[in-house]
Scaffold this active site. Structure first.
Site, short mmCIF file in Angstrom:
data_model
loop_
_atom_site.label_atom_id
_atom_site.label_comp_id
_atom_site.label_asym_id
_atom_site.label_seq_id
_atom_site.Cartn_x
_atom_site.Cartn_y
_atom_site.Cartn_z
N ALA A 113 -7.53 58.58 -30.02
CA ALA A 113 -9.00 57.96 -29.36
C ALA A 113 -10.13 57.08 -30.44
O ALA A 113 -10.86 58.23 -30.18
CB ALA A 113 -9.84 58.99 -27.90
N ASN A 118 -6.67 42.22 -26.36
CA ASN A 118 -6.18 43.27 -25.80
C ASN A 118 -7.15 44.24 -24.45
O ASN A 118 -8.09 43.92 -24.16
CB ASN A 118 -6.87 44.49 -26.82
CG ASN A 118 -6.59 45.56 -26.55
OD1 ASN A 118 -6.23 46.01 -25.51
ND2 ASN A 118 -7.25 46.88 -27.87
N CYS A 126 -7.45 48.44 -23.83
CA CYS A 126 -7.32 49.57 -24.70
C CYS A 126 -8.15 50.94 -23.29
O CYS A 126 -9.38 50.98 -23.16
CB CYS A 126 -8.63 49.09 -26.04
SG CYS A 126 -8.68 51.03 -26.89
N LYS A 180 -2.51 41.40 -24.25
CA LYS A 180 -1.93 42.64 -24.09
C LYS A 180 -2.22 43.37 -22.65
O LYS A 180 -3.01 43.77 -22.10
CB LYS A 180 -2.16 43.01 -25.05
CG LYS A 180 -1.65 44.87 -25.40
CD LYS A 180 -1.36 45.31 -27.14
CE LYS A 180 -1.08 46.50 -27.09
NZ LYS A 180 -1.06 47.12 -28.92
N GLY A 207 3.98 56.87 -29.26
CA GLY A 207 5.13 57.12 -29.42
C GLY A 207 6.23 57.29 -28.53
O GLY A 207 6.55 57.14 -27.79
N GLY A 264 7.30 52.92 -27.84
CA GLY A 264 8.46 54.39 -28.91
C GLY A 264 8.61 53.79 -29.41
O GLY A 264 10.01 54.60 -29.99
C1 LIG Z 1 -3.79 54.96 -34.34
C2 LIG Z 1 -2.93 53.77 -32.47
C3 LIG Z 1 -4.68 52.79 -32.56
C4 LIG Z 1 -4.02 51.39 -31.56
N1 LIG Z 1 -5.34 50.34 -31.59
C5 LIG Z 1 -5.11 49.76 -31.14
C6 LIG Z 1 -5.78 48.25 -31.34
O1 LIG Z 1 -6.91 48.34 -31.98
N2 LIG Z 1 -5.49 47.22 -30.67
C7 LIG Z 1 -4.35 47.12 -29.45
O2 LIG Z 1 -4.48 46.21 -28.29
N3 LIG Z 1 -3.68 48.34 -29.39
C8 LIG Z 1 -3.67 49.36 -30.07
N4 LIG Z 1 -2.99 49.93 -30.75
C9 LIG Z 1 -1.58 50.69 -29.80
C10 LIG Z 1 -0.48 50.08 -29.87
O3 LIG Z 1 -0.52 48.43 -30.67
C11 LIG Z 1 0.99 49.74 -29.48
O4 LIG Z 1 0.53 49.56 -28.48
C12 LIG Z 1 1.07 51.13 -28.40
O5 LIG Z 1 1.01 52.23 -29.33
C13 LIG Z 1 2.98 51.83 -28.36
O6 LIG Z 1 3.28 51.69 -29.67
P1 LIG Z 1 4.25 52.83 -30.22
O7 LIG Z 1 4.75 54.07 -29.12
O8 LIG Z 1 5.33 52.35 -31.22
O9 LIG Z 1 2.61 53.34 -30.98
C14 LIG Z 1 -3.46 51.53 -30.95
C15 LIG Z 1 -1.90 52.94 -31.49
C16 LIG Z 1 -1.99 53.78 -31.91
C17 LIG Z 1 -1.36 54.63 -32.40
#
Ligand SMILES: Cc1cc2nc3c(=O)[nH]c(=O)nc-3n(C[C@H](O)[C@H](O)[C@H](O)COP(=O)(O)O)c2cc1C
Ligand SMILES: Cc1cc2nc3c(=O)[nH]c(=O)nc-3n(C[C@H](O)[C@H](O)[C@H](O)COP(=O)(O)OP(=O)(O)OC[C@H]3O[C@@H](n4cnc5c(N)ncnc54)[C@H](O)[C@@H]3O)c2cc1C
Ligand code: FES
Lengths: 265, 306
Positions: B70, B130, B133, B168, B220, B247
């Site tokens: 968050a 985005n 979020c 997104k 993840g 993930g």
């Molecule tokens: C710490 C963190 C910060 C994130 N910040 C953003 C963001 O600023 N804008 C956005 O569109 N997605 C954000 N995301 C989402 C990621 O871009 C991604 O869509 C999501 O984590 C799923 O992929 P993953 O499982 O490979 O992390 C964030 C994710 C994490 C873990």
């Protein structure tokens, strides 16, 4: 900012020191020579893939010629309990060195190290590399929590101890030792460096300010990336904003901060 | 070597592996650790019209096979992003596709950022809106789960920019196909999904939520099967190319999204564990193509067999 690397390093030695504290010696020829006192490495736990994040640990000591990098860690949870089971020859993936460490003491200063718990490990390299002998004030709950006392004593340092229960050294808080040391009034340009529990760091900051000094304090905070990319590890620091504060990232703006920057909540 | 090049409508990438928004900072943070020119692209942390301090800590919590965050979209604001040498001016010097993720509290906020970036577009490969979020009260997921708002935000941003536009999508909707169609009809060239899933964790000893914000977004390996299904459904619904994520840790994970219908993939949380995973996934996809006996990865997009 200084260079950082990712390196697969081999465990040379991994043993229990005392109580829940252990020391791991790693072969890390790429990172060891780059480490400055107060910096940390971010460690990936092998065979713990369902626990995805790395764990940050201060570098306790290095031997750049030999490529050795040592960490002293306390077993407190899943990752550190797993680390304690790893045998020599196991590969650990390190990112480092990370963060801004302590400002090295200058020859005309009198360094004072105040440390509790793993803070003893986080400040040892500073004391060892200091151009002038440091005062090292180490504290803990009981004798078992005083770390690396012999190692500090082998440095050309003035070591004083305090425990809450009086089982070793002075009965009381390590910050009382600091107050007494500063009260002597004969130290040339004292510079305080501290790492330990938040309560201790707060008290160190207060005592320093009462003497017109600013301490350097090392904070710990849960981290994800360790390199400034995710904004997970923020702490409040004083800043030139309408609110008077801003969030700073412990992993790149810290872990060492000036005590007059801290905003305690 | 298989052909890994990707054509996402107006956006061409050298390979399908993209560092996901919020996990790769503004690129600079990883310059010592990741060869940026080995990546298909990078998406920077969300930029808004105003600087934002984000949510109070603790902002993250590790959970089984994943993490909650968050962060609250802490960012320097568009003025600083455009002018400060550490941000856009530096990003112009890197040899990879730079995608700027944008967000706001109102539709006007999105438009404002898009207009500023249109004026500064050299070195920017695409914008990613985005609207998903889970960690901000206004904008964010509130927009992404309302078809009328999706149409408005995407439509208005579309008119404000000539750059390739990615939307997104939020996973937090009952029918992803409707949102995919809505975003494409409103002018989005590309879709990316999924953003994090709303989630919560409690420390049972202290009995407190593990995030100061109480709830956060789950990312993840734990979310991968959910993400694969949503990408599959979105790909069935629209012709527009899809960037699939959620993930991904390995080349096989990435291949799963491609078979489900994604043309490219985003990698986020896995970078925290291992910055090298990005180039490993690129190399692994090459091997995967050879195992499958195809010359180009594009042949495998949507190629799940029934
Ligand atoms: C710490 C963190 C910060 C994130 N910040 C953003 C963001 O600023 N804008 C956005 O569109 N997605 C954000 N995301 C989402 C990621 O871009 C991604 O869509 C999501 O984590 C799923 O992929 P993953 O499982 O490979 O992390 C964030 C994710 C994490 C873990
Ligand atoms: C800059 C820095 C230097 C540190 N140096 C040392 C050191 O030299 N020796 C030492 O024993 N410990 C040190 N710590 C604390 C150490 O990182 C944690 O004890 C460790 O991460 C706990 O992991 P775990 O899996 O055993 O605990 P778990 O509780 O299972 O971990 C769950 C999650 O919370 C995080 N976490 C839990 N406690 C802490 C904490 N206190 N600080 C940061 N993250 C935490 C973990 O990294 C993990 O992501 C340092 C922390 C920081 C930020
Ligand atoms: S841990 Fe990611 S910014 Fe500090």
């Amino acid at each position: 900012m200084a260079e950082k690397r990712q390196e697969k390093s081999l465990i040379r030695n991994n043993r229990r020191l005392q109580g829940d504290y252990c020391q791991v010696d790693l072969e890390s020829p790429g990172i060891a020579p780059l480490v400055a006192p107060g910096q940390f490495v971010h460690v990936k736990m092998p065979n713990l893939e369902h626990r995805i994040l790395r764990r940050p640990f201060s570098v306790y000591d290095t031997d750049p010629k030999d490529g050795r990098l040592s960490i002293v860690y306390k077993v407190i949870g899943l990752g550190t309990a797993h680390l304690a089971t790893l045998k020599p020859g196991t590969e650990l993936d390190l990112l480092g060195p990370l963060g801004v460490g302590f400002t090295p003491p200058r020859p005309e200063q009198t360094p004072i190290v105040v440390a509790g718990g793993y803070g003893c490990a986080a400040t040892y390299l500073l004391a060892r590399q200091s151009p002038v002998p440091a005062y090292c004030l180490l504290g803990g709950r009981s004798a078992d929590d005083l770390l690396l006392v012999e190692e500090f004593k082998q440095l050309d340092a003035q070591v004083e101890l305090a425990t809450d229960d009086g089982s070793r050294g002075r009965r009381g808080l390590v910050t009382e030792l600091l107050e007494e040391l500063l009260a002597r009034g004969d130290l040339r340009n004292p510079q305080i460096y501290a790492c330990g529990p938040v309560g201790m760091l707060k008290a160190v900051g207060r005592i320093a300010h009462q003497s017109g000094l600013v301490a350097e304090i090392s904070l710990d905070h849960a981290m994800c990336c360790g390199v400034g990319a995710c904004f997970a590890c923020v702490v409040k620091v004083k800043a030139d904003t309408p609110a008077g504060w801003d969030y700073a990232r412990t992993c790149v703006e810290g872990p060492v901060f000036r005590s007059d920057q801290a905003v305690w909540e | 070597m298989a052909d890994l090049r990707v054509e996402l409508g107006p956006l061409s990438l050298r390979n399908p592996v993209i560092a996901a928004s919020g996990t790769f900072g503004y690129g600079r943070e990883y310059r010592d650790l990741v060869a940026l020119d080995s990546l298909g692209g990078i998406v920077v942390k969300g930029v808004s019209p105003f600087s934002s301090p984000g949510n109070p800590p603790p902002r993250t919590a590790e959970v089984e096979a994943g993490m909650l965050n968050a962060i609250g979209l802490q960012n320097p604001g568009i003025d600083k992003f455009v002018a400060d040498p550490e941000y856009l001016p530096w990003l112009r010097t890197v040899n990879t596709a730079v995608i700027v993720n944008i967000w706001g509290r109102t539709v006007e906020d999105y438009v404002l950022v898009a207009e500023r970036l249109e004026a500064e577009k050299s070195g920017i490969a695409a914008l990613e809106i985005n609207i998903s979020c889970p960690n901000i009260k206004e904008g964010g997921i509130g927009f992404g789960t309302d078809l009328g708002m999706v149409e408005q935000v995407v439509g208005r941003v579309r008119r404000a920019t000539t750059l390739p536009l990615i939307t997104k999508l939020s996973p937090n909707v009952s029918r992803i196909a409707d949102f995919a169609r809505c975003a494409v009809d409103a002018g989005s060239d590309i879709l990316s999904l999924i953003n994090t899933l709303p989630a919560m964790a409690i420390d049972v000893e202290s009995r407190k939520p593990r995030l100061a914000n109480v709830t956060g977004g789950l990312s993840g390996p734990a979310i991968k099967p959910v993400a694969v299904k949503l990408v599959y459904e979105a790909a069935q619904a629209v012709e527009a190319p899809i960037i699939g994520m959620g993930g991904i840790v390995s080349a096989e994970d990435a291949a799963e999204f491609i078979l489900a219908g994604a043309s490219a993939v985003g990698v986020g949380t896995a970078i925290f564990a291992d910055p090298q995973c990005l180039s490993r996934i690129v190399e692994g996809l090459d091997l995967y193509c050879r195992r499958q006996g195809v010359d180009a990865l594009a042949e495998l997009v949507g190629a799940v067999k029934f």
